[in-house]
Write an enzyme that holds these catalytic residues in place. Structure first.
Site, mmCIF file in Angstrom:
data_model
loop_
_atom_site.group_PDB
_atom_site.id
_atom_site.type_symbol
_atom_site.label_atom_id
_atom_site.label_comp_id
_atom_site.label_asym_id
_atom_site.label_seq_id
_atom_site.Cartn_x
_atom_site.Cartn_y
_atom_site.Cartn_z
ATOM 1 N N LYS A 94 71.488 40.960 21.224
ATOM 2 C CA LYS A 94 72.664 41.280 22.043
ATOM 3 C C LYS A 94 72.710 40.595 23.619
ATOM 4 C CE LYS A 94 73.059 46.002 20.558
ATOM 5 N NZ LYS A 94 74.562 45.741 20.000
ATOM 6 N N ARG A 145 73.632 50.513 9.496
ATOM 7 C CA ARG A 145 74.195 50.589 8.315
ATOM 8 C C ARG A 145 72.857 50.268 7.366
ATOM 9 N NH1 ARG A 145 79.032 46.516 9.125
ATOM 10 N NH2 ARG A 145 78.537 47.462 11.424
HETATM 11 N N1 BES Z 1 74.117 50.184 18.127
HETATM 12 C C1 BES Z 1 75.227 49.242 18.088
HETATM 13 C C2 BES Z 1 76.800 49.704 18.001
HETATM 14 C C3 BES Z 1 76.931 50.246 19.476
HETATM 15 C C4 BES Z 1 77.643 49.325 20.251
HETATM 16 C C5 BES Z 1 76.795 51.499 19.884
HETATM 17 C C6 BES Z 1 78.219 49.843 21.598
HETATM 18 C C7 BES Z 1 77.070 51.876 21.150
HETATM 19 C C8 BES Z 1 78.046 51.080 21.986
HETATM 20 C C9 BES Z 1 75.378 48.644 16.581
HETATM 21 O O1 BES Z 1 74.034 48.548 16.019
HETATM 22 C C10 BES Z 1 75.957 47.197 16.548
HETATM 23 O O2 BES Z 1 75.203 46.472 17.242
HETATM 24 N N2 BES Z 1 76.928 47.051 15.860
HETATM 25 C C11 BES Z 1 77.617 45.636 16.058
HETATM 26 C C12 BES Z 1 77.978 45.277 14.462
HETATM 27 C C13 BES Z 1 78.479 43.997 14.188
HETATM 28 C C14 BES Z 1 77.286 42.730 14.403
HETATM 29 C C15 BES Z 1 79.017 43.766 12.959
HETATM 30 C C16 BES Z 1 78.953 45.611 16.652
HETATM 31 O O3 BES Z 1 79.215 46.826 16.784
HETATM 32 O O4 BES Z 1 78.794 44.813 17.448
HETATM 33 ZN ZN ZN Z 2 72.964 46.695 16.574
#
Ligand code: BES
Ligand code: ZN
Ligand code: ZN
Length: 497
Positions: free
Chosen positions: A278, A352
Site C-alpha cells: 500500500k 477475502r
Molecule cells: N483492508 C483493506 C480495505 C480497507 C481500505 C479497509 C481502507 C479500510 C479502509 C483491504 O484489504 C484492501 O486493501 N482492499 C483492496 C482491494 C483491492 C486490491 C482489490 C482495496 O480496497 O483497495
Molecule cells: Zn488489503
C-alpha cells in the site's frame, strides 16, 4: 462511569449538572421542567428566551443556578420536534450532555429520562439508549499516553416514576452490556499492531471465555491449519513473522436449542498490502483491519449476560499481511478449505483470502445464518462514504433482520447488490477464482467472491471498511479512532432470538 437511578427530589438533589431535555415547538413545559423553572423563579425560561434557545436537535443551553436548587448547573438539551425523536436522537443528546460535562471537568451528572411521554418509545429502550450514548461518549483510549488523574463521572437518572423504575433499571443493564462490548472492540482496534498481533487475538478470545461456562474456545495453529487445508489464511500469513491462528468460539445457551448463528470476522492485525504494498498514506489506519474480529470478540465478551436463545459461533482467521521473501506473490495460486483454487492477483486483497477459509469453516458448523464483518474494501468507502456499512446478502429475510437491528442501534447500513452478471469478474484463467475483479464495483466483486464460500446458507456480509475506524470526529459518541461498529447491531440481532 457509575450509573444508577436515584429516588430523590429533582430540585434539591445535589449534583454538578442537571440535564433536562426539551422538544422544539412544544407549547407546554414538561412537569419536571416547570418544577425546576419555578424553583429558579422563572429564570430558566426567561434566560432561554433571551438567548433565543429553540430546542433544535443537538442544541444546548447551560446555566448556573447560584444555590437556588441542589444542582450547580442546568443543561437544557434540544431534542428537536417531538414527533421526530428517536432512540438515536436520545443517544446523541445524552452523549452531547456528557461531552459538555467532560469539557467542564464535572464529576456528577443527573438527568431525567429522555423520551418518556413519546408513544412510540418505551422506558426500557430510552434508558438503554441514554446509557449507550453516555458510555460511548466518555470513551477515550489513553493506554499509550502519559498517565493523568481523571476522576470518573457519576451519572444518575432522577425523577423516574416508581412504575417505570424496574424498566429503567433493565434498560440501564442492557445499555451497559451494549456499551461494554463496543468499548472492548474499540480498545482492541485502537491498540497498535505491534501489540495486537494474531497471538494476542487468541489470548483475548481465551480471556473472554475464562470462567464462563457457556463459552468454549478452540484454536487452530499453523500445523492444524495445514491439516485443514486453510490455504487462504496460510497464504496471507506467509510474509509475516507472526504465525496465523484460526479461532473458533462457541456460545451455547443454558437451554438447549437447534438455532445456530455463525459470526465471522476479518482479523488482519496489520494490512501493509503485502508485496502489492500500500502507499504510505493508505497504511496509517491498517491496524484497524481486524475490526471485524474485534466486533465478534466484543459480542462474545457480553454474550453470556445478554444470553440470546441461540447457539453462536464466533470465527476468525488471525493473520498479519506483510511483504517479505516468504510472502505470497501476485500470480500465486492458493487452495481454500473448501478446495476452490484462488489466483492471487493482488496481495492487498487479502481479507477475502482469509474469509474464504473462515466462511468455509463456518459452513461446516451447519448454522442457519452466517454474518461476516470485514473491513474489506476501499471501494465500499468510495460508494457509501465513511459512516455507512455496505450490506450484501443471498437472503432477503436475513438481510432485513440485520438491517432492522442496525437501525434500532443507530448504526447505518445500506444494501448493495450481489449482481450475478458480475460473477464473471472474479473467475480466473488459471484457477477457479481470482481475488480481484475489474476496476469498478470493487465492493460488489468482493461480496461475490465471498459468496463462493457460503454454499446456500443464508448469509449477510457487512463491509465495515468505512465505519470501523473514524478518521475524524463523527458525532457526539463516535470520536476519532476505533468505533466498535457492528457490535451493537449483532447484539440487537441476537437478542431477537
Ligand atoms: N483492508 C483493506 C480495505 C480497507 C481500505 C479497509 C481502507 C479500510 C479502509 C483491504 O484489504 C484492501 O486493501 N482492499 C483492496 C482491494 C483491492 C486490491 C482489490 C482495496 O480496497 O483497495
Ligand atoms: Zn488489503
Ligand atoms: Zn485488508
Amino acid at each position: 462511569m457509575d450509573i444508577s437511578v436515584r429516588k430523590e427530589e429533582l430540585t434539591t438533589y445535589a449534583c454538578d449538572l442537571l440535564v433536562l431535555g426539551v422538544f422544539l415547538k412544544e407549547k407546554e413545559l414538561s412537569p419536571e421542567f416547570a418544577q425546576v423553572n419555578e424553583a429558579l423563579e422563572g429564570k430558566l425560561v426567561s434566560f432561554m428566551k433571551e438567548d433565543k434557545f429553540k430546542a433544535k436537535e443537538g442544541s444546548t443551553f447551560l446555566m448556573r443556578t447560584h444555590g437556588k436548587i441542589g444542582a450547580k448547573r442546568i443543561l437544557v438539551l434540544g431534542l428537536g420536534k417531538k414527533e421526530f425523536v428517536s432512540l438515536e436522537s436520545i443517544r446523541q443528546a445524552t452523549a452531547t450532555s456528557l461531552g459538555v460535562a467532560k469539557g467542564l471537568g464535572i464529576k456528577s451528572v443527573t438527568s431525567i429520562l429522555h423520551g418518556s411521554g413519546i408513544d412510540s418509545l418505551n422506558s426500557i429502550d430510552c434508558a438503554q439508549a441514554m446509557v449507550e450514548g453516555a458510555q460511548l461518549a466518555m470513551y477515550s483510549f489513553d493506554v499509550y499516553k502519559k498517565p493523568t488523574k481523571i476522576s470518573p463521572i457519576r451519572f444518575d437518572f432522577i425523577c423516574v416514576p416508581s412504575a417505570q423504575l424496574r424498566q429503567v433499571q433493565k434498560g440501564i443493564q442492557t445499555g451497559e452490556l451494549m456499551a461494554c462490548g463496543t468499548l472492548l472492540a474499540r480498545d482492541l482496534v485502537n491498540t497498535p499492531a505491534q501489540d495486537m498481533y494474531p497471538e494476542k487475538l487468541v489470548k483475548q478470545a481465551r480471556m473472554i471465555a475464562k470462567g464462563k461456562g457457556t463459552i468454549q474456545v478452540k484454536v487452530y495453529d499453523t500445523q492444524a491449519l495445514i491439516r485443514m487445508g486453510a490455504g487462504g489464511i496460510l497464504g496471507v500469513a506467509r510474509g509475516s513473522d507472526h504465525p496465523p491462528f484460526l479461532v473458533h468460539m462457541i456460545y451455547k445457551p443454558k437451554k438447549t436449542t437447534k438455532k445456530r448463528v455463525a459470526l465471522v470476522g476479518k482479523a488482519v492485525t496489520f494490512d501493509s498490502g503485502g508485496l502489492s504494498l500500500k502507499p504510505a498514506d493508505y497504511m496509517t489506519t491498517m491496524k484497524a483491519d481486524m475490526a471485524g474480529a474485534a466486533a465478534v470478540l466484543g459480542v462474545f465478551s457480553v454474550i453470556d449476560e445478554v444470553a440470546p436463545h441461540c447457539e453462536v459461533h464466533g470465527i476468525f482467521g488471525a493473520v498479519e499481511n506483510m511483504p517479505s521473501g516468504k510472502a505470497m506473490r501476485p500470480g500465486d495460486v492458493l487452495i481454500a478449505m473448501n478446495k476452490k483454487s484462488i489466483e492471487v492477483l493482488n496481495t492487498d486483497a487479502e481479507g477475502r483470502l482469509t474469509l474464504a477459509d473462515t466462511l468455509g469453516f463456518a459452513v461446516k458448523q451447519k448454522p442457519q445464518a452466517i454474518i461476516d464483518l470485514a473491513t474489506l474494501t476501499g471501494a465500499c468507502m468510495v460508494a457509501l462514504g465513511e459512516e455507512i456499512t455496505g450490506l450484501m446478502s443471498n437472503n432477503d429475510e436475513l438481510a432485513g433482520q440485520v438491517s432492522s437491528a442496525a437501525q434500532t442501534v443507530g448504526e447505518k447500513v445500506w444494501r448493495l447488490p450481489l449482481e450475478t452478471n458480475y460473477k464473471k469478474l472474479v473467475k480466473s484463467n488459471v484457477a477457479d477464482l481470482q481475488n480481484v475483479g475489474s476496476r469498478w464495483g470493487g465492493a460488489l466483486t468482493a461480496g461475490l467472491f465471498l459468496e463462493e464460500f457460503v454454499e446456500k446458507i443464508p448469509w449477510v456480509h457487512l463491509d465495515i471498511a468505512g465505519p470501523a475506524y473514524a478518521e475524524r470526529d463523527i458525532d457526539p459518541y463516535t470520536k476519532k479512532g476505533a468505533t466498535g461498529h457492528g457490535v451493537r447491531t449483532i447484539l440487537a440481532y441476537l437478542k431477537e432470538f
